[in-house]
Write an enzyme that holds these catalytic residues in place. Structure first.
Site, PDB file in Angstrom:
ATOM      1  N   GLN A 131      80.378  93.862  35.361  1.00 14.96           N
ATOM      2  CA  GLN A 131      80.735  93.805  33.935  1.00 14.96           C
ATOM      3  C   GLN A 131      82.190  94.252  33.737  1.00 14.96           C
ATOM      4  O   GLN A 131      82.597  95.298  34.248  1.00 14.96           O
ATOM      5  CB  GLN A 131      79.783  94.732  33.154  1.00 14.96           C
ATOM      6  CG  GLN A 131      79.986  94.720  31.666  1.00 14.96           C
ATOM      7  CD  GLN A 131      79.627  93.391  31.019  1.00 14.96           C
ATOM      8  OE1 GLN A 131      78.613  92.782  31.328  1.00 14.96           O
ATOM      9  NE2 GLN A 131      80.482  92.925  30.115  1.00 14.96           N
ATOM     10  N   LYS A 155      71.828  91.261  28.636  1.00 17.30           N
ATOM     11  CA  LYS A 155      71.579  90.514  29.879  1.00 17.30           C
ATOM     12  C   LYS A 155      70.264  90.972  30.504  1.00 17.30           C
ATOM     13  O   LYS A 155      69.459  90.157  30.948  1.00 17.30           O
ATOM     14  CB  LYS A 155      72.732  90.740  30.871  1.00 17.30           C
ATOM     15  CG  LYS A 155      73.971  89.944  30.507  1.00 17.30           C
ATOM     16  CD  LYS A 155      75.204  90.413  31.261  1.00 17.30           C
ATOM     17  CE  LYS A 155      76.444  89.756  30.655  1.00 17.30           C
ATOM     18  NZ  LYS A 155      77.683  90.418  30.954  1.00 17.30           N
ATOM     19  N   ASP A 184      79.332  85.193  37.905  1.00 20.53           N
ATOM     20  CA  ASP A 184      80.382  85.000  36.899  1.00 20.53           C
ATOM     21  C   ASP A 184      81.439  83.991  37.348  1.00 20.53           C
ATOM     22  O   ASP A 184      82.294  83.597  36.555  1.00 20.53           O
ATOM     23  CB  ASP A 184      81.067  86.335  36.598  1.00 20.53           C
ATOM     24  CG  ASP A 184      80.628  86.899  35.256  1.00 20.53           C
ATOM     25  OD1 ASP A 184      80.141  86.117  34.420  1.00 20.53           O
ATOM     26  OD2 ASP A 184      80.778  88.112  35.053  1.00 20.53           O
TER      27      ASP A 184
END
Ligand code: NAP
Length: 275
Positions: free
Chosen positions: A92, A48, A115
């Protein structure tokens, strides 16, 4: 058989995103919070941040010790929520067991929730008014759209009911007028359902879970699963044999994975109000 080439499509999207980012008169700031030292996460986080660099996005890694207290994570999220230079925040997963991941996701300002896992983002999606949609489901829909695969009236067998894949994807599919059967580990007669499906989407995480005898001719197959075997990445689908029957199929690697990464930047661009 047509290969649904997520790598190619995501590269095209990323080129387009870079052009948009270059034209902005401000930097996009992206914060990644990574707790602990999970090996797979380290690869995802690295990828990322590498993509941030390539695209000219200001990527910031907050790597926290695996024993970090939940309050410290919440404090960091609050700080990033209030930082005008941060457009997007991604926590994460997985996180260590003592951290309540749902609580942390819900603390992220929904406008910065790249997300799409916060209760507000999920609620908006369920109500048909999505803002940030979680990246893997969104990437799958983008891939199908790219290849002009219509969803209206299609029978979709979706094998997964997790919060990050199955549930958001279910909503995206029904919002596009597909008829969706959502399957999981307690589903009976799975083969009967997959055999009847125009589109099979498998996100189980077991190699060779979907075999040739489970699908009909001309089926469209989306393989979300990732298993690591002897250093190789494998999907859920017995690609060699299923691809002989399929009209369209994603490879693993190079299918859904790259689309997921691209959607992070799609969501990040979503946060920018152009002046
Ligand atoms: P998960 O929470 O473990 O979900 C797995 C799903 O498979 C669950 O719904 C489970 O049912 C179902 N399942 C397990 N065994 C089954 C069986 N025998 N028959 C039918 N259904 C079965 O995992 P996840 O986080 O959603 O991820 C799923 C897979 O996708 C993993 O391999 C993950 O690595 C991969 N993934 C890939 C990407 C990407 O970008 N390519 C992104 C996210 C995830 P229950 O709910 O009953 O347990």
């Amino acid at each position: 058989m047509v290969l649904l080439d997520g790598k190619k499509v995501s590269n095209e999207l990323l080129i387009n995103f870079k052009e948009k980012i270059d034209k902005l008169n401000k930097k996009i700031g992206f914060a990644v919070i990574w707790i602990g030292n999970d090996e797979a996460s380290s690869i995802y986080v690295r990828n990322k941040l590498k993509k941030c660099e390539e695209l000219g996005v200001d990527g910031h890694l907050y790597h926290l010790d695996e024993n970090v207290k939940e309050e410290e994570v919440i404090t960091l999220i609050d700080k990033l929520n209030n930082d005008v230079n941060i457009n997007g925040i991604l926590l994460q997963s997985p996180v260590p067991n003592h951290i309540d991941i749902v609580k942390c996701f819900n603390r992220i300002n929904p406008l910065k929730d790249i997300d799409g896992f916060s209760n507000v983002s999920v609620g908006n999606l369920c109500l048909g008014k999505p803002f940030h949609v979680s990246c893997t489901p969104k990437g799958i829909i983008k891939l199908l759209d790219y290849y002009k695969i219509p969803l209206e009236g299609k029978n979709v067998c979706l094998i997964n009911r997790s919060n990050i894949v199955g549930k958001p994807l279910f909503h995206l599919l029904i919002s596009r007028d597909a008829t969706v059967t959502m399957c999981h580990s307690k589903t009976r007669n799975l083969k009967e359902i997959t055999k009847n499906a125009d589109i099979v989407i498998s996100a189980v995480g077991k190699p060779n879970f979907i075999t040739e005898d489970m699908v009909k001719d001309e089926v469209i197959v989306i393989d979300v699963g990732i298993s690591r075997i002897d250093g190789h990445v494998k999907g859920d689908v017995d690609f060699e044999n299923v691809s002989k029957k399929a009209s369209y199929i994603t490879p693993v690697p190079g299918g859904v994975g790259p689309m997921t990464i691209a959607m992070i930047f799609d969501n990040l661009l979503n946060t920018i109000k152009e002046d």
